[in-house]
Design an enzyme around this catalytic site. Structure first.
Site, short mmCIF file in Angstrom:
data_model
loop_
_atom_site.label_atom_id
_atom_site.label_comp_id
_atom_site.label_asym_id
_atom_site.label_seq_id
_atom_site.Cartn_x
_atom_site.Cartn_y
_atom_site.Cartn_z
N SER A 16 -0.08 3.62 6.68
CA SER A 16 -0.03 2.59 7.67
C SER A 16 -0.51 1.19 7.10
O SER A 16 -0.33 1.14 5.66
CB SER A 16 -0.93 3.00 8.72
OG SER A 16 -0.48 2.30 9.96
N ASN A 17 -0.96 0.40 7.85
CA ASN A 17 -1.39 -1.13 7.38
C ASN A 17 -2.33 -1.72 8.38
O ASN A 17 -3.04 -0.73 9.45
CB ASN A 17 -0.09 -1.88 7.42
CG ASN A 17 0.42 -2.23 8.81
OD1 ASN A 17 -0.07 -2.57 9.69
ND2 ASN A 17 1.82 -1.78 8.96
N GLU A 18 -3.04 -2.66 8.19
CA GLU A 18 -4.14 -3.27 8.72
C GLU A 18 -3.99 -3.81 10.10
O GLU A 18 -4.87 -4.47 10.75
CB GLU A 18 -4.75 -4.49 7.96
CG GLU A 18 -5.39 -4.00 6.54
CD GLU A 18 -6.70 -3.84 6.76
OE1 GLU A 18 -7.34 -3.93 8.17
OE2 GLU A 18 -7.45 -3.49 5.85
N ALA A 35 3.96 -4.55 13.05
CA ALA A 35 4.03 -4.31 11.47
C ALA A 35 4.67 -3.23 11.04
O ALA A 35 3.78 -2.13 10.96
CB ALA A 35 2.38 -4.56 10.96
#
Ligand code: CTP
Length: 225
Positions: free
Chosen positions: A39-41, A106
């Site tokens: 995943s991402n921030e 995102a």
């Protein structure tokens, strides 16, 4: 609300201009096994702020959210999803009846080729390396914008270098009407600086403002011809 208190669709200016707006927000998660994911921030703050600003402006808002810890803005219909492919399915359904899309999510560009049904175990031979095979996720924005017709599509570009050139290139490649350029410092922050580009070049710029203010500027793009 009593019938008398409800704004009449004939008299309310806001209702007369109300558009059906889809907003995507937050990250996607791409599971490796039942307990691990890529995943991402992304915190989802920008997308949620856009959904709130659009609802405040009188629009009908569907917010498609990845896994985030954000309260649903008032008056917004929320659809929760996990992976990029789930987000694409929800997006296709909502975009079919929409007037505009803010693609603030995102989306993970890649997912594991296989999702293991059991936990990924360390090798018993004690090997120090492991290989995770990834495959590309679909580009959600490009997929739905390909046949957007008159619907207004606003994409985002998060760049760490050559931002303007890359934003303009994304505008064309993804068939968006506008691209909102921001940098990685905006990812989970409460404030943001953005530049917005359309086919005519830069159309708006906001410097270091709370995301609610940035969102109001972005929602006003819907009033442009
Ligand atoms: N996006 C999307 N589907 C993807 C990846 C990105 O819809 N699989 C959307 C994002 O929601 C955003 C825009 O495309 O509106 C730009 O995302 P970004 O990650 O910056 O672009 P990429 O296509 O991943 O390009 P690059 O890897 O070159 O930065």
């Amino acid at each position: 609300m009593s019938p008398a208190a409800r704004p009449s669709s004939k008299t309310s200016k806001r209702t007369a201009k109300a558009l059906r707006v889809v907003v995507t927000a937050g990250p996607t998660r791409e599971y490796v096994d039942p307990v691990r994911f890529l995943s991402n921030e992304s915190s989802g703050k920008m997308g949620f702020a856009i959904a709130a600003a659009a609802a405040k402006a009188g629009h009908h808002v569907t917010l498609i959210a990845g896994p985030v810890n954000q309260p649903t803005p008032q008056g917004v219909e929320r659809v929760d999803v996990v992976s990029a492919r789930e987000m694409l399915a929800a997006l296709k359904e909502s975009f079919a009846d929409a007037d505009a899309l803010f693609m603030a999510a995102a989306v993970a560009d890649f997912r594991p080729r296989r999702r293991l049904s059991g936990k990924w175990k360390k090798k018993e031979d004690g090997a120090d390396d492991a290989v995770l095979e990834l495959v590309k996720n679909p580009d959600l924005l490009a997929t739905v914008a390909r046949r957007k017709g008159k619907r207004k599509v606003i994409g985002f570009a998060l760049e760490t270098s050559n931002g303007v050139r890359r934003a303009l290139e994304k505008l064309r490649r993804k068939n968006a009407d506008y691209i909102v350029l921001n940098d990685a410092s905006a990812l989970s922050a409460g404030r943001s600086s953005v530049q917005v580009f359309g086919a005519e070049g830069e159309v708006a710029r906001v410097e270091d403002r709370p995301k609610a203010e940035v969102a109001a500027v972005l929602v006003s793009l819907l009033d442009r011809d």
